[in-house]
Design an enzyme around this catalytic site. Structure first.
Site, PDB file in Angstrom:
ATOM      1  N   SER A 242     -10.510 -11.553   7.200  1.00  0.00           N
ATOM      2  CA  SER A 242     -11.724 -11.966   7.898  1.00  0.00           C
ATOM      3  C   SER A 242     -12.514 -10.727   8.312  1.00  0.00           C
ATOM      4  O   SER A 242     -12.044  -9.605   8.146  1.00  0.00           O
ATOM      5  CB  SER A 242     -11.368 -12.785   9.136  1.00  0.00           C
ATOM      6  OG  SER A 242     -10.858 -11.912  10.133  1.00  0.00           O
ATOM      7  N   LYS A 243     -13.686 -10.964   8.855  1.00  0.00           N
ATOM      8  CA  LYS A 243     -14.600  -9.872   9.259  1.00  0.00           C
ATOM      9  C   LYS A 243     -13.888  -8.838  10.132  1.00  0.00           C
ATOM     10  O   LYS A 243     -14.156  -7.642  10.056  1.00  0.00           O
ATOM     11  CB  LYS A 243     -15.768 -10.454  10.055  1.00  0.00           C
ATOM     12  CG  LYS A 243     -16.797 -11.108   9.180  1.00  0.00           C
ATOM     13  CD  LYS A 243     -18.201 -10.699   9.642  1.00  0.00           C
ATOM     14  CE  LYS A 243     -19.253 -11.098   8.636  1.00  0.00           C
ATOM     15  NZ  LYS A 243     -19.383 -12.550   8.506  1.00  0.00           N
ATOM     16  N   ARG A 244     -13.008  -9.338  10.979  1.00  0.00           N
ATOM     17  CA  ARG A 244     -12.253  -8.497  11.892  1.00  0.00           C
ATOM     18  C   ARG A 244     -11.522  -7.353  11.157  1.00  0.00           C
ATOM     19  O   ARG A 244     -11.283  -6.292  11.709  1.00  0.00           O
ATOM     20  CB  ARG A 244     -11.245  -9.448  12.543  1.00  0.00           C
ATOM     21  CG  ARG A 244     -10.407  -9.022  13.650  1.00  0.00           C
ATOM     22  CD  ARG A 244      -9.762 -10.283  14.257  1.00  0.00           C
ATOM     23  NE  ARG A 244      -9.073 -11.115  13.274  1.00  0.00           N
ATOM     24  CZ  ARG A 244      -7.884 -10.855  12.771  1.00  0.00           C
ATOM     25  NH1 ARG A 244      -7.245  -9.772  13.129  1.00  0.00           N
ATOM     26  NH2 ARG A 244      -7.323 -11.678  11.906  1.00  0.00           N
ATOM     27  N   GLY A 246     -12.613  -5.636   8.759  1.00  0.00           N
ATOM     28  CA  GLY A 246     -13.501  -4.615   8.209  1.00  0.00           C
ATOM     29  C   GLY A 246     -14.045  -5.016   6.867  1.00  0.00           C
ATOM     30  O   GLY A 246     -14.317  -6.192   6.641  1.00  0.00           O
TER      31      GLY A 246
END
Ligand code: GLU
Length: 468
Positions: A242-244, A246
């Site tokens: 996920s975006k978390r 990076g």
């Protein structure tokens, strides 16, 4: 007889950028086709008009091109094939494998409410499934698949093995909505069939769709392609990417300066293996890639490994190819392009730059000495290296270097003698020389720098440093 060459495809939905997982899916399909003299097609799944944008299509094509994945023919727009999707649904109506359903949204909702209250399955059972066409009203209707109610649908998956779904769990899915537009599920099957796709390699988030899609193939009497549903990529912590975590878009990897050849190698190993082979080129990947090498558990992104793979490819890359990659990297990161003179300098230094660089920015950092002319900036560490003693040594070196033949052996001998005369080891003199020539600790060896810079520039830098 040799087997018929496969046809694979990558079918992104143009709603954003080229996701790293999508890039890997594309790569697997590309490798499978290219390794077997097959065809690799591109289909843009733009049926969702609200979410699809031309900019996203553009970004995906750009990402694939950067990654070096070439497709055959023009990209196919799924939306443009709507008429064909409707035509197939009508054929199914005629054949009796589909039916017109006049149930309204309200009726379907009421059906579900009642089913819930009675604790029955809420799967919608249309009252129109077996209705006599003579009883059909002149009203808007959807076209639904007359799916088998009994028995099971078995997906023979090249990665997951046999996956069995009870038909009672699948409703009569809609093929055409009441406004005549095809559903995504239907469009995918018609397109894959018409495009002659023999192997569908895609994320395992589509495994459930495969059961429904299989029913459409069967209803049409079409041959089902080989399915290979690959586990999604996870983040370094083992959680769903996920975006978390990076970098998700392939363009971010371009901006971090990992060459495409390295990305292909790295992505190929994300979920696929060939023995213990970690580092390989395209020819090897094409020769080795097979569905049997795809693992069942999710692969994890690992930036250390990516750097290692990138270092391997940078070290082996042809100098001119590497210069082209550097040009692309500078453009991708909105940096000034290199002048022809700087490019010449970089080319001359490439042999001593590419060995230990694990990304293009690392290589460029190491190239500072050749990309800048004197007087060069010196960082704090380099300023500290220029003590009175070391400046004295640099001064003493100057006349000797003025007349020396400019070869590695002579340069090493001269620096060695001067160090010895001062009772210090070469390891003590090297930081001062490095400070003089590069102005920073990251650089090639001092002798390589002297050889690349030549006598005049070397002496100029030594004299700058001695006077500093
Ligand atoms: N458009 C789908 C996606 O982007 C892929 C569908 C398929 O490969 O069948 O996830």
């Amino acid at each position: 007889m040799s087997p018929t060459p496969p046809v694979t495809r990558f079918a992104p939905s143009p709603t954003g950028y080229l996701h790293i997982g999508g890039a890997r899916t594309a790569l697997f399909n590309w490798l499978y086709a290219r390794g077997r003299g097959g065809t690799f097609l591109l289909r843009i799944e733009d049926t969702d008009r609200a979410r699809s944008t031309p900019e996203a299509t553009e970004a995906i094509l750009k990402g694939l091109t950067w990654l070096g994945l070439d497709w055959d023919g023009e990209p196919i727009s799924q939306h443009a094939r709507q008429e064909r999707h409707a035509e197939v649904a009508l054929q199914m109506l005629e054949a009796g494998t589909a039916y017109k359903c006049f149930s309204t949204q309200e009726e379907i909702a009421a059906f579900r409410e009642a089913a819930k209250a009675e604790k029955r399955s809420t799967l919608f059972l249309s009252p129109w499934r077996d209705a006599d066409p003579a009883s059909h009203p002149d009203a808007p209707h959807a076209v639904r698949l007359k799916a088998p109610r009994d028995g099971v649908t078995v997906i023979k998956d090249a990665v997951q093995g046999d996956v069995t779904i009870r038909n009672a769990e699948l409703d009569d899915m809609i093929l055409l909505r009441s406004d005549g537009t095809p559903t995504y599920m239907h469009a995918v099957v018609v397109d894959d069939h018409d495009m002659g796709v023999t192997h569908v390699i895609r994320g395992d988030d589509h495994l459930n769709n495969a059961a429904r899609q299989a029913q459409i193939y069967t209803a049409m009497g079409w041959e089902i392609p080989v399915w290979a549903h690959i586990p999604l990529i996870h983040g370094p912590d083992g959680k769903k990417l996920s975006k978390r975590h990076g970098a998700l878009g392939i363009e971010e990897y371009a901006a971090m300066g990992y060459p495409p050849a390295a990305m292909r190698n790295y992505l190929a190993r994300l979920g696929w293996s060939h023995g213990d082979d970690e580092l390989f080129d395209d020819a090897q990947a094409k020769a080795w890639f097979d569905l049997s090498g795809i693992g069942k558990s999710p692969a994890r992104l690992d930036f250390k490994k990516l750097e290692h793979v990138a270092g391997y490819h940078i070290a082996r890359m042809d100098d001119d190819d590497l210069l082209t990659e550097i040009d692309r990297f500078l453009a991708a990161t909105q940096q000034e392009p290199l002048s022809p003179a700087l490019k010449d300098g970089l080319r001359a230094a490439m042999y001593c730059l590419k060995d230990r660089a694990r990304s293009l920015p690392q290589l460029i950092e190491k190239a500072y000495f050749v990309l800048n002319s004197h007087p060069i900036d010196r960082d704090e560490k380099s300023r500290e290296a220029l003590t009175d003693v070391s400046r004295g040594i640099l001064k003493e070196l100057t006349p000797q270097l003025q007349n020396a033949s400019w070869t590695r052996d002579t340069l090493e001998a001269i620096v060695g003698q001067v160090s010895e005369a001062h009772g210090v080891k070469l390891g003590k003199v090297a930081p001062a020389l490095r400070a003089a020539l590069a102005g920073r600790p990251v650089s090639p060896s001092v002798f390589d720098m002297m050889l690349v810079l030549g006598r005049e520039e070397t002496l100029a830098r030594l004299s700058d440093a001695a006077a500093a």
